[in-house]
Write an enzyme that holds these catalytic residues in place. Structure first.
Site, PDB file in Angstrom:
ATOM      1  N   PHE A  55     -26.625 -19.617 -81.147  1.00  0.00           N
ATOM      2  CA  PHE A  55     -27.003 -18.315 -81.698  1.00  0.00           C
ATOM      3  C   PHE A  55     -26.413 -17.152 -80.917  1.00  0.00           C
ATOM      4  O   PHE A  55     -26.755 -16.001 -81.145  1.00  0.00           O
ATOM      5  CB  PHE A  55     -28.527 -18.206 -81.763  1.00  0.00           C
ATOM      6  CG  PHE A  55     -29.197 -18.190 -80.421  1.00  0.00           C
ATOM      7  CD1 PHE A  55     -29.895 -17.070 -80.001  1.00  0.00           C
ATOM      8  CD2 PHE A  55     -29.124 -19.291 -79.572  1.00  0.00           C
ATOM      9  CE1 PHE A  55     -30.516 -17.056 -78.757  1.00  0.00           C
ATOM     10  CE2 PHE A  55     -29.746 -19.272 -78.330  1.00  0.00           C
ATOM     11  CZ  PHE A  55     -30.444 -18.158 -77.926  1.00  0.00           C
ATOM     12  N   ALA A  56     -25.507 -17.463 -80.021  1.00  0.00           N
ATOM     13  CA  ALA A  56     -24.969 -16.410 -79.165  1.00  0.00           C
ATOM     14  C   ALA A  56     -23.446 -16.426 -79.155  1.00  0.00           C
ATOM     15  O   ALA A  56     -22.826 -17.444 -79.434  1.00  0.00           O
ATOM     16  CB  ALA A  56     -25.480 -16.613 -77.746  1.00  0.00           C
ATOM     17  N   LYS A  72     -23.543 -12.638 -72.553  1.00  0.00           N
ATOM     18  CA  LYS A  72     -24.036 -13.445 -73.676  1.00  0.00           C
ATOM     19  C   LYS A  72     -24.784 -12.525 -74.637  1.00  0.00           C
ATOM     20  O   LYS A  72     -25.719 -11.824 -74.243  1.00  0.00           O
ATOM     21  CB  LYS A  72     -24.950 -14.547 -73.127  1.00  0.00           C
ATOM     22  CG  LYS A  72     -25.425 -15.552 -74.139  1.00  0.00           C
ATOM     23  CD  LYS A  72     -25.970 -16.807 -73.442  1.00  0.00           C
ATOM     24  CE  LYS A  72     -26.605 -17.756 -74.426  1.00  0.00           C
ATOM     25  NZ  LYS A  72     -26.976 -19.046 -73.816  1.00  0.00           N
ATOM     26  N   ASP A 166     -31.080 -30.160 -71.603  1.00  0.00           N
ATOM     27  CA  ASP A 166     -29.831 -30.194 -72.366  1.00  0.00           C
ATOM     28  C   ASP A 166     -28.627 -30.271 -71.427  1.00  0.00           C
ATOM     29  O   ASP A 166     -27.609 -29.623 -71.649  1.00  0.00           O
ATOM     30  CB  ASP A 166     -29.743 -28.970 -73.282  1.00  0.00           C
ATOM     31  CG  ASP A 166     -28.790 -29.183 -74.458  1.00  0.00           C
ATOM     32  OD1 ASP A 166     -28.501 -30.361 -74.796  1.00  0.00           O
ATOM     33  OD2 ASP A 166     -28.330 -28.181 -75.031  1.00  0.00           O
TER      34      ASP A 166
HETATM   35  P1  ADP Z   1     -25.641 -21.238 -76.597  1.00  0.00           P
HETATM   36  O1  ADP Z   1     -26.851 -21.090 -75.721  1.00  0.00           O
HETATM   37  O2  ADP Z   1     -25.714 -20.384 -77.809  1.00  0.00           O
HETATM   38  O3  ADP Z   1     -25.260 -22.672 -76.873  1.00  0.00           O
HETATM   39  P2  ADP Z   1     -23.816 -21.169 -74.406  1.00  0.00           P
HETATM   40  O4  ADP Z   1     -24.572 -20.641 -73.248  1.00  0.00           O
HETATM   41  O5  ADP Z   1     -23.626 -22.652 -74.446  1.00  0.00           O
HETATM   42  O6  ADP Z   1     -24.436 -20.640 -75.750  1.00  0.00           O
HETATM   43  O7  ADP Z   1     -22.392 -20.468 -74.443  1.00  0.00           O
HETATM   44  C1  ADP Z   1     -21.463 -20.673 -75.489  1.00  0.00           C
HETATM   45  C2  ADP Z   1     -20.041 -20.731 -74.933  1.00  0.00           C
HETATM   46  O8  ADP Z   1     -19.725 -19.532 -74.221  1.00  0.00           O
HETATM   47  C3  ADP Z   1     -19.830 -21.846 -73.921  1.00  0.00           C
HETATM   48  O9  ADP Z   1     -19.475 -23.049 -74.499  1.00  0.00           O
HETATM   49  C4  ADP Z   1     -18.689 -21.281 -73.070  1.00  0.00           C
HETATM   50  O10 ADP Z   1     -17.453 -21.480 -73.704  1.00  0.00           O
HETATM   51  C5  ADP Z   1     -18.984 -19.807 -73.034  1.00  0.00           C
HETATM   52  N1  ADP Z   1     -19.790 -19.422 -71.847  1.00  0.00           N
HETATM   53  C6  ADP Z   1     -21.145 -19.401 -71.755  1.00  0.00           C
HETATM   54  N2  ADP Z   1     -21.555 -18.974 -70.547  1.00  0.00           N
HETATM   55  C7  ADP Z   1     -20.432 -18.718 -69.828  1.00  0.00           C
HETATM   56  C8  ADP Z   1     -20.186 -18.234 -68.481  1.00  0.00           C
HETATM   57  N3  ADP Z   1     -21.190 -17.941 -67.666  1.00  0.00           N
HETATM   58  N4  ADP Z   1     -18.900 -18.080 -68.092  1.00  0.00           N
HETATM   59  C9  ADP Z   1     -17.885 -18.392 -68.941  1.00  0.00           C
HETATM   60  N5  ADP Z   1     -18.043 -18.839 -70.196  1.00  0.00           N
HETATM   61  C10 ADP Z   1     -19.302 -19.000 -70.659  1.00  0.00           C
END
Ligand code: ADP
Length: 320
Positions: A55-56, A72, A166
């Protein structure tokens, strides 16, 4: 990260494929190039797109000093139900409370007109999923290095009564120095009373512990993270997850039957096999504690690298 999934099902029979996270992609957030909080105290310049999850959307951004961060973004219009709001606030509250060198640092959180923003430590080297995609398999010394950091982060969380729920390659990020940063606390749970058990079926199919799926009466607890760490170890050195098949139901059946093999065409050490088998113990009460895992002889074997060179993105490092 692929979308973690969630459903409620009766025990014993392998559950049906779980539902996607709610509100997925309904209204993908599109933040402005200058991201500000409502009061105008904070300001970030969007400089690139990093990825998206359930969702982000996550962007690379720069603060007023020029320091790069990950931002995010969740669209406020996607937070229509009380449940989605509660979940996001739980993620924020849990992630904010954690501070460890191997957990993505949570720096800031604020609302704009359209979106909720979370400012996170930037992980420039992608996730272990990206690394494995390029490399196909990692060497055992690399797995030792990454696993000790993952276990350190996880042990710390558990000390603060947080279950991640997770842990998977896509949620384990790497910083510029190839150090592990565990992220995405979207399914994390806080154990508020000693002995409390969680009942919601959640996780990502390949990594779900058997008690989450098949012991819904008793529920699950911290040991589910240990299970996922076993799946991660197997996946890193064999190159694919242990219970992987095409259909989610068939994955669950394999998890229920503890059915996985060590393919002869992808040989690994006896110590690695023994440790994987030990961690993938179906009964959570008999599964080793995280401290027993790090003290396993697998970690005392041969090379334990003091760091992973960035060339590991493309080829196996030579640790001799
Ligand atoms: P969600 O909670 O919606 O699944 P995520 O936290 O997994 O979202 O983030 C989605 C994508 O964004 C990750 O797969 C990665 O590619 C990127 N991402 C998320 N957090 C970071 C971070 N701290 N630094 C770099 N890339 C990030």
């Amino acid at each position: 990260a692929t979308t973690p999934q969630k459903s409620r099902q009766k025990p014993k029979q392998p559950p049906s494929p779980p539902l996607q996270r709610q509100n997925t992609k309904a209204t993908p957030p599109s933040p402005p190039s200058i991201i500000r909080d409502k009061q105008g105290y904070l300001q970030f310049h969007k400089v690139g797109f990093l990825g998206e999850g359930g969702f982000a959307r996550v962007y690379e951004a720069e603060d007023f000093r020029g320091t790069r961060v990950a931002c995010k973004v969740v669209s406020r219009s996607s937070l229509t139900t009380k449940k989605t709001k509660t979940k996001l606030y739980a993620e924020i509250r849990i992630h904010k409370s954690l501070s460890h060198p191997n957990i993505v640092a949570f720096q800031e959180c604020f609302e704009g007109d359209e979106n909720v923003y979370m400012i996170l430590e930037l992980c420039t080297s992608g996730s272990l999923m990206d690394l494995l995609r390029r490399r196909k398999r990692l060497t055992e010394p690399e797995a030792r290095f990454f696993l000790v950091q993952i276990i350190g982060a996880c042990h710390y969380m558990h000390t603060y009564q947080v279950i991640h729920r997770d842990l998977k390659l896509g949620n384990i990020f790497l910083d510029a120095k190839m150090n592990v940063k565990v992220g995405d606390f979207g399914l994390a749970a806080l154990i508020e009373n000693p002995g409390e058990r969680k009942k919601t079926i959640c996780g990502t199919p390949n990594y779900i512990a058997p008690e989450v799926l098949f012991d819904t009466a008793n529920g699950h607890s911290f040991e589910v993270d240990t299970w996922s760490i076993g799946v991660i170890l197997y996946t890193l050195i064999i190159g694919r997850p242990p219970f992987q098949t095409k259909e989610v139901k068939a994955i669950y059946k394999r998890i229920r039957d503890n059915e996985y093999e060590f393919p002869s065409e992808r040989p690994i050490s006896a110590a690695a096999q023994d440790l994987i088998q030990l961690i993938l113990t179906p009964n959570p009460q008999e599964r080793p504690a995280l401290l027993d895992v790090v003290h396993d002889s697998f970690f005392a074997r041969n090379t334990f690298p003091s760091y992973i060179p960035t060339s590991a993105h493309d080829f196996a490092p030579d640790f001799r």
